[in-house]
Scaffold this motif. Sequence first.
Motif, short mmCIF file in Angstrom:
data_model
loop_
_atom_site.label_atom_id
_atom_site.label_comp_id
_atom_site.label_asym_id
_atom_site.label_seq_id
_atom_site.Cartn_x
_atom_site.Cartn_y
_atom_site.Cartn_z
N ASN A 1 0.85 -1.18 0.00
CA ASN A 1 0.00 0.00 0.00
C ASN A 1 0.89 1.23 0.00
O ASN A 1 1.21 1.78 1.05
N GLU A 2 1.31 1.62 -1.22
CA GLU A 2 2.17 2.80 -1.31
C GLU A 2 1.34 3.94 -1.86
O GLU A 2 0.12 3.92 -1.73
N ASN A 3 1.97 4.93 -2.49
CA ASN A 3 1.23 6.04 -3.07
C ASN A 3 0.11 5.53 -3.96
O ASN A 3 -1.06 5.85 -3.79
N ASN A 4 0.52 4.68 -4.94
CA ASN A 4 -0.44 3.85 -5.63
C ASN A 4 -0.36 2.47 -4.98
O ASN A 4 0.56 2.20 -4.23
N LYS A 5 -1.32 1.60 -5.29
CA LYS A 5 -1.24 0.24 -4.77
C LYS A 5 -0.34 -0.55 -5.73
O LYS A 5 -0.46 -0.41 -6.96
N THR A 6 0.54 -1.38 -5.17
CA THR A 6 1.41 -2.22 -6.01
C THR A 6 1.00 -3.68 -5.81
O THR A 6 0.93 -4.16 -4.67
N ILE A 7 0.72 -4.33 -6.94
CA ILE A 7 0.23 -5.72 -6.87
C ILE A 7 1.27 -6.62 -7.53
O ILE A 7 1.62 -6.43 -8.70
N TYR A 8 1.78 -7.58 -6.76
CA TYR A 8 2.83 -8.49 -7.25
C TYR A 8 2.20 -9.82 -7.67
O TYR A 8 1.49 -10.44 -6.88
N PHE B 1 -2.49 -13.72 0.48
CA PHE B 1 -1.65 -12.70 -0.18
C PHE B 1 -1.73 -11.36 0.54
O PHE B 1 -1.01 -10.42 0.19
N LEU B 2 -2.57 -11.24 1.55
CA LEU B 2 -2.69 -9.97 2.28
C LEU B 2 -1.74 -9.91 3.48
O LEU B 2 -1.90 -9.06 4.35
N LYS B 3 -0.75 -10.80 3.48
CA LYS B 3 0.13 -10.93 4.66
C LYS B 3 0.88 -9.66 5.02
O LYS B 3 1.17 -9.41 6.19
N ASN B 4 1.21 -8.84 4.02
CA ASN B 4 2.01 -7.63 4.30
C ASN B 4 1.18 -6.36 4.33
O ASN B 4 1.71 -5.26 4.18
N ILE B 5 -0.09 -6.51 4.50
CA ILE B 5 -0.96 -5.34 4.50
C ILE B 5 -1.93 -5.50 5.67
O ILE B 5 -2.40 -6.60 5.93
N ASP B 6 -2.19 -4.37 6.34
CA ASP B 6 -2.89 -4.48 7.62
C ASP B 6 -4.41 -4.40 7.47
O ASP B 6 -5.05 -3.53 8.05
N ILE B 7 -4.97 -5.34 6.71
CA ILE B 7 -6.42 -5.32 6.52
C ILE B 7 -7.11 -6.01 7.68
O ILE B 7 -6.68 -7.10 8.10
N LYS B 8 -8.16 -5.38 8.17
CA LYS B 8 -8.86 -5.97 9.33
C LYS B 8 -9.70 -7.17 8.89
O LYS B 8 -10.44 -7.09 7.90
N THR B 9 -9.57 -8.26 9.64
CA THR B 9 -10.33 -9.48 9.35
C THR B 9 -10.93 -10.03 10.65
O THR B 9 -10.49 -9.66 11.74
N GLU B 10 -11.89 -10.92 10.48
CA GLU B 10 -12.42 -11.66 11.63
C GLU B 10 -12.53 -13.11 11.19
O GLU B 10 -13.21 -13.40 10.20
N ASN B 11 -11.85 -14.00 11.88
CA ASN B 11 -11.80 -15.41 11.47
C ASN B 11 -11.43 -15.55 9.99
O ASN B 11 -12.03 -16.36 9.27
N GLU C 1 -20.71 -0.77 4.65
CA GLU C 1 -21.82 -0.99 3.69
C GLU C 1 -21.44 -0.56 2.27
O GLU C 1 -22.13 -0.90 1.31
N LYS C 2 -20.32 0.18 2.14
CA LYS C 2 -19.86 0.56 0.79
C LYS C 2 -18.80 -0.41 0.26
O LYS C 2 -18.16 -0.15 -0.74
N MET C 3 -18.56 -1.47 1.01
CA MET C 3 -17.56 -2.49 0.68
C MET C 3 -16.13 -2.00 0.88
O MET C 3 -15.19 -2.57 0.33
N LYS C 4 -15.98 -0.93 1.67
CA LYS C 4 -14.64 -0.40 1.98
C LYS C 4 -14.01 -1.21 3.10
O LYS C 4 -14.67 -1.50 4.09
N THR C 5 -12.72 -1.52 2.94
CA THR C 5 -11.99 -2.12 4.07
C THR C 5 -11.47 -0.97 4.93
O THR C 5 -11.78 0.20 4.67
N ASN C 6 -10.67 -1.29 5.91
CA ASN C 6 -10.10 -0.24 6.77
C ASN C 6 -8.98 0.54 6.05
O ASN C 6 -8.49 1.53 6.57
N ILE C 7 -8.56 0.06 4.86
CA ILE C 7 -7.47 0.74 4.15
C ILE C 7 -8.03 1.55 2.98
O ILE C 7 -8.76 1.01 2.13
#
Length: 297
Positions: free
Chosen positions: A87-94, A238-248, A255-261
């Motif tokens: 998650n940099e200035n733009n998102k970089t996807i490897y 693949f989300l191992k290096n990004i701090d996305i909130k999850t539950e189980n 409601e807009k499908m936005k994550t915490n990032i």
Amino acid sequence: MKQIFDCVIIGAGISGMTAAIYLKRANKNVILIEKEIPGGLINKTSAVENYPGFTKIDGPSLVMNVYSQIQNLDIPIVFSEVIDIQNENNKTIYLKNGEIILSKTIIISTGRTPKKLNIPNEDRLIGHGISYCALCDGSFFKNKDVCIIGGGNSALEESLYLSNICNKVKVLNRSEKLRADDYLIEKVKAKNNIEILMNSTITKINGQNYLESIEVNDQKILCDGLFIYIGLVPNINFLKNIDIKTENKYILVDEKMKTNIQGIYACGDAIKKDVYQIITAASEGAIAATSVEKELI
Ligand code: NDP
């Protein structure tokens, strides 16, 4: 200079493809990334009877209808696996194929993978009597006896499919209550070659080169095929290096499908929600795309 997409959609299941259709029609520069084949788990569903507009349609045909919309709109699709996101200035996807893609936003629609029992011989006998897909492998068991593990909608729906091919289908449910919807339970009960066994826990899988029998509550059941439908886990490694909130392991969205990032959205079976259906996946894809569109203005 490297191209920067408006939106990269990771996963071309129903939710991802729907999001792509909406974004492309809004004239956004969108790309889909898919690690296997478009459609995800619906490809493995024998009958869809609750999607509006179709009295009954098999999963692969429904997928092909949606995929042809993707093709008609000339939406690019890359067949590779996303291994990391930064998650940099733009998102970089490897990608696994070595490609690196830059984007202003991301929609994660990677779905779920069937769970395994994790008991000895399961892995070794996959494709040799053990399967996670009745639609793909059912025909190998014509006039034979098969067992299904699980008591949810998937297990019961696929027991109906297998009952039209196999001699006998036993559904083994570990508790005393089925999780499946009542209408499916009634349909299954009306079939004279399906038997539901409650309080039945599989403890062993036997067979050298091919499945021979299973042990349920320590009693041997001879069977030619074993179909495992015990639920699913979200594909989010693949989300191992990004701090996305999850539950189980399920991604949390609003409601807009936005994550915490900022700039990262998620939809479909990988998110935490109440209803895991094709219609909800499609609807969330449309909502995620509309939210992305608004962010890009
Ligand atoms: P579910 O999670 O709904 O059901 C899983 C089943 O497997 C349960 O009966 C569970 O038992 C059992 N189970 C779990 N772990 C084990 C284990 N280790 N050993 C034995 N049994 C086990 O999964 P499904 O794949 O059936 O469905 C997933 C979602 O998709 C659901 O929301 C479902 O409604 C939806 N779906 C809808 C369809 C439709 O509407 N036509 C079709 C297919 C799926 P227990 O109850 O004891 O935990």
